[in-house]
Design a protein around this motif. Structure first.
Motif, PDB file in Angstrom:
ATOM      1  N   UNK A 150       0.783  -1.248  -0.022  1.00  0.00           N
ATOM      2  CA  UNK A 150       0.151  -0.090  -0.067  1.00  0.00           C
ATOM      3  C   UNK A 150       1.004   1.323   0.089  1.00  0.00           C
ATOM      4  N   UNK A 151       0.382   2.183  -0.670  1.00  0.00           N
ATOM      5  CA  UNK A 151       0.990   3.383  -0.767  1.00  0.00           C
ATOM      6  C   UNK A 151       0.782   4.208   0.464  1.00  0.00           C
ATOM      7  N   UNK A 152       1.675   4.889   0.843  1.00  0.00           N
ATOM      8  CA  UNK A 152       1.670   5.830   2.203  1.00  0.00           C
ATOM      9  C   UNK A 152       0.949   7.135   1.407  1.00  0.00           C
ATOM     10  N   UNK A 153       0.241   7.866   2.639  1.00  0.00           N
ATOM     11  CA  UNK A 153      -0.468   9.304   2.154  1.00  0.00           C
ATOM     12  C   UNK A 153      -0.156  10.117   3.153  1.00  0.00           C
ATOM     13  N   UNK A 154      -0.510  11.222   3.109  1.00  0.00           N
ATOM     14  CA  UNK A 154      -0.130  12.430   3.782  1.00  0.00           C
ATOM     15  C   UNK A 154      -1.455  12.895   4.491  1.00  0.00           C
ATOM     16  N   UNK A 198       1.130  14.335   8.979  1.00  0.00           N
ATOM     17  CA  UNK A 198       1.696  13.045   8.979  1.00  0.00           C
ATOM     18  C   UNK A 198       1.423  11.998   7.952  1.00  0.00           C
ATOM     19  N   UNK A 199       2.414  11.142   7.889  1.00  0.00           N
ATOM     20  CA  UNK A 199       2.092   9.940   6.937  1.00  0.00           C
ATOM     21  C   UNK A 199       1.461   8.804   7.546  1.00  0.00           C
ATOM     22  N   UNK A 200       0.483   8.171   6.880  1.00  0.00           N
ATOM     23  CA  UNK A 200      -0.373   7.070   7.129  1.00  0.00           C
ATOM     24  C   UNK A 200      -0.439   6.079   5.971  1.00  0.00           C
ATOM     25  N   UNK A 201      -0.933   4.901   6.411  1.00  0.00           N
ATOM     26  CA  UNK A 201      -1.332   3.833   5.576  1.00  0.00           C
ATOM     27  C   UNK A 201      -3.030   3.631   5.489  1.00  0.00           C
ATOM     28  N   UNK A 202      -3.563   4.266   4.258  1.00  0.00           N
ATOM     29  CA  UNK A 202      -4.954   4.260   4.423  1.00  0.00           C
ATOM     30  C   UNK A 202      -5.522   3.043   4.232  1.00  0.00           C
ATOM     31  N   UNK A 203      -6.579   2.890   5.272  1.00  0.00           N
ATOM     32  CA  UNK A 203      -7.507   1.508   5.446  1.00  0.00           C
ATOM     33  C   UNK A 203      -8.579   1.375   4.657  1.00  0.00           C
TER      34      UNK A 203
END
Length: 141
Positions: A2-6, A12-17
């Motif tokens: 999965x691509x990290x988003x801001x 902050x960076x996060x991985x969308x669920x």
């Protein structure tokens, strides 16, 4: 992978669920973003208002108007419901009135006479003489 988003609020960076539909890292960032937008809207509306608008009195009213016919209809409806309740409720199921309680008190005082030369029983009840039956009864007083 999965691509990290801001996060659109805090950065902050996060991985969308939620398959890429997610813009914020948490619910708190999402709600804070909405609150800040609401504050900005109210500030912009305050800046765009003319200076004398706050002094004007609005003559429009919101809500329903009261009419004599409406009051009469409401009173009639309440009267019909109370009459139906009174007719359909048996006497033993009706609530006690002040008069009923006073009559009960006088009945108890006239029917049961306290006996003063006997002591209380083990549970703390006082002895009384029942005038109608002629028996000794113990009552809480």
């Amino acid at each position: 992978m999965r691509k990290r988003q801001i996060c659109s609020y805090c950065g902050d960076g996060f991985i969308p669920t939620r398959r890429g539909a997610q813009k914020f890292c948490s619910n708190s960032c999402r709600s804070r973003n909405w609150q800040s937008k609401q504050r900005d809207k109210s500030k912009n509306q305050a800046l765009n208002k003319p200076h004398n608008e706050g002094l004007q009195i609005s003559k429009t009213t919101t809500g329903e108007k009261m009419s004599l016919a409406g009051v009469g209809n409401a009173a009639t409806g309440v009267a019909v419901v109370e009459l139906a309740k009174n007719m359909l409720t048996s006497a033993e199921n009706k609530p006690a009135t002040k008069k009923d309680i006073q009559e009960l008190k006088t009945l108890i005082k006239s029917r049961y006479l306290p006996i003063k030369n006997l002591g209380k029983d083990a549970t703390g009840r006082t002895p009384n003489y029942d005038v109608l039956t002629g028996y000794l009864v113990y009552l809480y007083r």
